[in-house]
Design a protein around this motif. Sequence first.
Motif, PDB file in Angstrom:
ATOM      1  N   TRP A 114      67.311  66.674 -61.216  1.00  0.00           N
ATOM      2  CA  TRP A 114      66.861  65.732 -61.821  1.00  0.00           C
ATOM      3  C   TRP A 114      67.586  64.527 -61.751  1.00  0.00           C
ATOM      4  N   GLY A 116      68.477  61.121 -64.083  1.00  0.00           N
ATOM      5  CA  GLY A 116      68.169  60.560 -65.410  1.00  0.00           C
ATOM      6  C   GLY A 116      68.816  58.725 -64.549  1.00  0.00           C
ATOM      7  N   THR A 158      60.700  62.613 -66.581  1.00  0.00           N
ATOM      8  CA  THR A 158      61.956  63.001 -66.859  1.00  0.00           C
ATOM      9  C   THR A 158      61.290  64.607 -66.379  1.00  0.00           C
ATOM     10  N   ARG A 236      63.247  61.752 -76.070  1.00  0.00           N
ATOM     11  CA  ARG A 236      63.998  61.205 -74.731  1.00  0.00           C
ATOM     12  C   ARG A 236      65.383  60.202 -74.822  1.00  0.00           C
ATOM     13  N   ASP A 320      55.896  57.550 -58.311  1.00  0.00           N
ATOM     14  CA  ASP A 320      55.630  58.393 -60.089  1.00  0.00           C
ATOM     15  C   ASP A 320      55.004  59.353 -60.441  1.00  0.00           C
ATOM     16  N   GLU A 345      64.421  58.531 -62.542  1.00  0.00           N
ATOM     17  CA  GLU A 345      63.951  58.087 -63.943  1.00  0.00           C
ATOM     18  C   GLU A 345      63.469  57.045 -63.385  1.00  0.00           C
TER      19      GLU A 345
END
Length: 658
Positions: A114, A116, A158, A236, A320, A345
């Motif tokens: 992942w 961000g 996330t 977040r 997404d 993200e």
Amino acid sequence: MSSAETSRSIDTVMREERLFPPPEAFSHRAHFKSLDEYEVVWEAAAADPPAFWEKLAREELHWFEPFTETLRWNEPQSQPFVAEWFVGGKTNACYNCVDKHVAEGRGDKVAILWEGEPGDSLSLTYAELQTEVSKFANALKSLGVVPGDRVSIYMPMTPELAIAMLACARIGAVHSVIFAGFSAEAIADRNNDAGTKVMLTADGAWRRGKALALKETVDEALAKSATVEHCVVLKRTGQEVPWTEGRDHWWHDLMQEASADCPATPMDSEAPLFILYTSGSTGKPKGIKHTTAGYNLYAKKTYEWVFDYQEDDVYWCTADCGWITGHSYLVYGPMAAGATCVMYEGAPNHPAEDRFWEIIEKYKVSVFYTAPTAIRAFIKWGDEHVDKHDLSSLRLLGSVGEGINPEAWMWYHTKIGGERCPIVDTWWQTETGGIMMSPLPGAIAAKPGSCTKPLPGVIPKIVDEQGAEVGADQGGMLTVAHPWPGMLRGLWGDDDRYKEVYWSKVPGKYLAGDNARCDSDGYYWIMGRIDDVLNVSGHRLSTIEIESALVSHPAVAEAAAVGRPHELKGEAVAVFVTLKDAEPTDELRKELKLHVRKEIGALAQPDDIRFTNSLPKTRSGKIMRRLLRDIAAGKELVGDTSTVEDYAALAKLRDDEE
Ligand code: WTA
């Protein structure tokens, strides 16, 4: 030009002569290595689809209890028009996506890489994912969630978003992911339609460096969502949030108390897995319902076939999770296959226009799946952003969401794929659950702009208004002649609309709502939605054809074509154009008209050309054609059309659903 000549030249844009066979080195290790091999499998599957899927289902899914009947399908003349697959079996989609890999000794393999938006990152192995998902599943249980309950998810991209989806699946709760850009109104509509019990969100979401106030939007929605009992909030961004004691819970507080012991609940094959709302041709969004076993198998196999899954792949789907592509090709497909998935993200141009290429270089992405709308933006932003990065890890590229213009295809092929990566142009829909038509990259040569051929087990038919099959190169409505495991099982709470939309116009076949034609090589060309196809002087014209022609002009960045009423022709072509660097002059307007005339033919020549700074788009990136049609028809006031207008601003006045 005679009308015969005109119609011949109309075909030239969509009848691409260029053929791109799979590179030898690619085919060599691919699942499907040749056209022959594909054809043998496709023919066998078409001869007996249930037998084909039965074998795969038994081999590839984990069964707590084996199924006893492969397909229960009342010919759609009778009720209820719903196929049931793998009847009598019990499985669990989360088990198939997570536990199975741990049980088979692949727990240390990375599941999620992942990234961000601000630059933070996290990697989770399948074993770690199992722990997180189990804990969150227990957290949901502690809030009273039981199998069949609906859970709405309105979260940023996330890892917790994927964890939340899988945790629902683990305990048989039905998730409804709502893209975290929708309004409070849209959230409330969906909550009420689904009868949501628990809502999951975050304090905020990063978007181009700004923190969007998700929790505030959710609070506004919850004021109108009578069925929602609890709201779980992921921290977040760290921004201040309004709080309702008793109803609201921090994600980290629940996780701290939750045990990691939560075996997956055996679920009926046909237990609902999720609802995903999508726009129809009318205002109210449709809650597309997908169920457990068939969907899971279909997502897995189509992922493995189309993306030619290899154990060492680093796979990145930029969609997404709020859209079906995120469901099927970020979570349920690749994870059922045990793939390593990159998840990002934020925005593609934050902090700069090279963010995607930076991510590909950083994680050594080998398979990349994105949308034409993004590709056109990259083209507009300029090659220098691509040139900065080493993209040599890529071996396969994918495209989804709309037809990819041949021009954009060529740029993707040369600039991103270094002329070495096959491109899979994948046609499918929220309703189909997974990819229906696409090149198998090691077996089927690509023609830019065509989604090529149906996957094994998929039997498309193009029919006319009377439901009769049309011949090669004849346009018609795209239907699917036999049920497939990934198909929708209905619209949530609206059987009548389900029958009406998909099964009434062409008896016995699934109506996709797209027009298409199949050329004499058996390649399919999607011609846009049924309502996007123009009829100019009795000739069928696809908006995509006109847009492709415009985009092939060096001054044009992006184009949208719509029809507007015309006294003589029935419909006239109106186009909306964004420019690269050129000045929006009358000369250029004339030049573009001539260009379309040259590329397609006189009858496709636009009557109106309007320049705009940006095209109005839905949050999922689809051009808002209805709005453009209204502008073109003069129903929407836009001021002086001789100047450059910012139609995107107008879009904000409209419901995002279109
Ligand atoms: C269009 C997205 C041409 C089509 C997965 C379809 C495409 C609708 C393609 C579904 C493609 C999607 N070529 N058109 N490769 N992929 N479409 O439900 O009109 O968001 O009916 O699913 O997008 O959009 P949806």
